[in-house]
Design a protein around this motif. Structure first.
Motif, PDB file in Angstrom:
ATOM      1  N   ALA A  12      -4.728   3.859  -6.012  1.00 55.14           N
ATOM      2  CA  ALA A  12      -5.364   2.695  -5.806  1.00 55.14           C
ATOM      3  C   ALA A  12      -4.434   1.560  -6.011  1.00 55.14           C
ATOM      4  O   ALA A  12      -3.556   1.798  -6.682  1.00 55.14           O
ATOM      5  CB  ALA A  12      -6.546   2.618  -6.456  1.00 55.14           C
ATOM      6  N   PRO A  13      -4.892   0.266  -5.457  1.00 55.00           N
ATOM      7  CA  PRO A  13      -3.910  -0.905  -5.950  1.00 55.00           C
ATOM      8  C   PRO A  13      -3.887  -0.991  -7.389  1.00 55.00           C
ATOM      9  O   PRO A  13      -4.774  -1.003  -8.062  1.00 55.00           O
ATOM     10  CB  PRO A  13      -4.591  -1.965  -5.323  1.00 55.00           C
ATOM     11  N   ALA A  45     -10.121   9.460   1.610  1.00 60.25           N
ATOM     12  CA  ALA A  45      -9.008   8.871   1.085  1.00 60.25           C
ATOM     13  C   ALA A  45      -8.039   8.799   2.344  1.00 60.25           C
ATOM     14  O   ALA A  45      -7.946   9.550   3.428  1.00 60.25           O
ATOM     15  CB  ALA A  45      -8.094   9.439  -0.111  1.00 60.25           C
ATOM     16  N   ARG A  46      -7.305   7.491   2.588  1.00 57.81           N
ATOM     17  CA  ARG A  46      -6.341   7.435   3.743  1.00 57.81           C
ATOM     18  C   ARG A  46      -5.044   7.831   3.317  1.00 57.81           C
ATOM     19  O   ARG A  46      -4.603   7.736   2.136  1.00 57.81           O
ATOM     20  CB  ARG A  46      -6.313   5.870   4.056  1.00 57.81           C
ATOM     21  N   THR A  47      -4.445   8.582   4.238  1.00 59.98           N
ATOM     22  CA  THR A  47      -3.141   9.295   3.961  1.00 59.98           C
ATOM     23  C   THR A  47      -1.907   8.689   5.016  1.00 59.98           C
ATOM     24  O   THR A  47      -0.750   8.899   4.352  1.00 59.98           O
ATOM     25  CB  THR A  47      -3.065  10.848   4.253  1.00 59.98           C
ATOM     26  N   LEU A  91       0.638  -1.152  -0.005  1.00 62.65           N
ATOM     27  CA  LEU A  91       0.139   0.139  -0.178  1.00 62.65           C
ATOM     28  C   LEU A  91       0.902   1.274   0.066  1.00 62.65           C
ATOM     29  O   LEU A  91       0.315   2.360   0.564  1.00 62.65           O
ATOM     30  CB  LEU A  91      -0.870  -0.046   1.205  1.00 62.65           C
ATOM     31  N   LYS A  92       2.200   1.036  -0.580  1.00 61.84           N
ATOM     32  CA  LYS A  92       2.870   2.385  -0.935  1.00 61.84           C
ATOM     33  C   LYS A  92       3.039   2.411  -2.334  1.00 61.84           C
ATOM     34  O   LYS A  92       2.675   1.580  -3.165  1.00 61.84           O
ATOM     35  CB  LYS A  92       4.234   2.285  -0.001  1.00 61.84           C
ATOM     36  N   HIS A  93       3.643   3.735  -2.495  1.00 67.37           N
ATOM     37  CA  HIS A  93       3.910   4.119  -4.149  1.00 67.37           C
ATOM     38  C   HIS A  93       4.342   3.022  -4.685  1.00 67.37           C
ATOM     39  O   HIS A  93       5.527   2.499  -4.598  1.00 67.37           O
ATOM     40  CB  HIS A  93       4.667   5.278  -3.989  1.00 67.37           C
TER      41      HIS A  93
END
Length: 281
Positions: free
Chosen positions: A210-211, A274-276, A194-196
């Protein structure tokens, strides 16, 4: 809910229509698809991009953009002395080559009367730049503006674009017309952690992510029938082209909950939810 091909969709009840824009189609065909049946199709999910400048001012007249001499400002309750339409009389608003007096009048007007004439004042780059790197053509800009103004019966089509997969070669979306437009939602990709994702193009216009899979773990999905892998779940690859449809699916769920939301409302919901920080539970 899951489908018969082992995949689980973000909005399994949503209907899908496709427009073929590759092959022998002209670059303009891709932009025409953005408003195709826009009172029937609520969300436009896109995994493509073109460099407008390569064809916009080429030798082929078929692709020459339509220019307009009409002043875009309404100047409500503004005296003629303050309205840029008079100072810009004779200037071609789509040329990106306004006279210095016209440019000054536009900046002063939008500084003083921005809240009275919001839409044209937000489009300053469209008037001041003829064809910068990746700049939207007048035709492309007007198509997106038409969709957000008139699509969905006036509530506006929701435009979603994949950000691209060029991070590792140093490219970003800061100068890519469709992806930096305020009318669109530019989507980056996240890896399994779930990172860049290592390939996902970055830049200020990236609206959300998003994934999309990453080098060691692609997106798990049904393999294409063309590969002879019927109902066979496996690593289907990676890319922001996988991430954008997930955001489109979330937008479909948002509109299912409240069909009266405008295109800007949908952007607001995505931004607010959105989650940050993925270290939080």
């Amino acid at each position: 809910d899951s489908n018969s091909a082992c995949g689980v969709g973000a909005a399994p009840g949503a209907g899908i229509a496709s427009c073929v824009i590759l092959g022998e189609c002209s670059p303009r065909a891709s932009e025409e698809s953005l408003t195709h049946n826009y009172n029937v199709n609520d969300i436009s999910s896109n995994s493509w991009g073109i460099d407008e400048c390569k064809w916009l001012y080429g030798d082929d007249d078929e692709f020459t953009t339509e220019l307009s001499v009409d002043c875009p400002f309404e100047c409500p309750s503004v005296s003629s002395d303050d309205c840029p339409c008079d100072a810009c009389d004779g200037d071609d608003w789509a040329s990106g080559d306004l006279s210095s007096d016209c440019e000054t009048a536009v900046v002063e007007y939008c500084t003083d009367y921005f809240n009275d004439d919001v839409t044209p004042c937000l489009e300053l780059d469209h008037y001041f730049v003829r064809c910068g790197y990746g700049q939207l053509s007048s035709y492309g800009h007007n198509t997106l503006e038409d969709g957000t103004t008139n699509g969905r019966g006036g509530l506006g089509t929701v435009y979603v674009f994949s950000a691209g997969n060029s991070y590792e070669i140093g490219q970003d979306v800061n100068y890519e017309g469709h992806k930096k437009s305020r009318f669109t939602i530019s989507v980056g990709a996240l890896g399994l952690d779930l990172k860049h994702a290592s390939y996902s193009s970055s830049g200020a216009p990236v609206f959300t992510s998003a994934p999309g899979g990453d080098t060691d773990h692609g997106m798990f999905a049904a393999q294409p029938l063309a590969l002879g892998a019927v109902d066979n779940c496996a690593d289907a690859g990676m890319g922001t082209s996988y991430a954008a449809p997930l955001v489109s699916g979330v937008a479909a769920l948002v509109l299912e909950a409240n069909p009266n939301l405008t295109w800007r409302d949908v952007q607001g919901v995505l931004a607010a939810t959105a989650r940050t920080d993925f270290n939080e539970e």
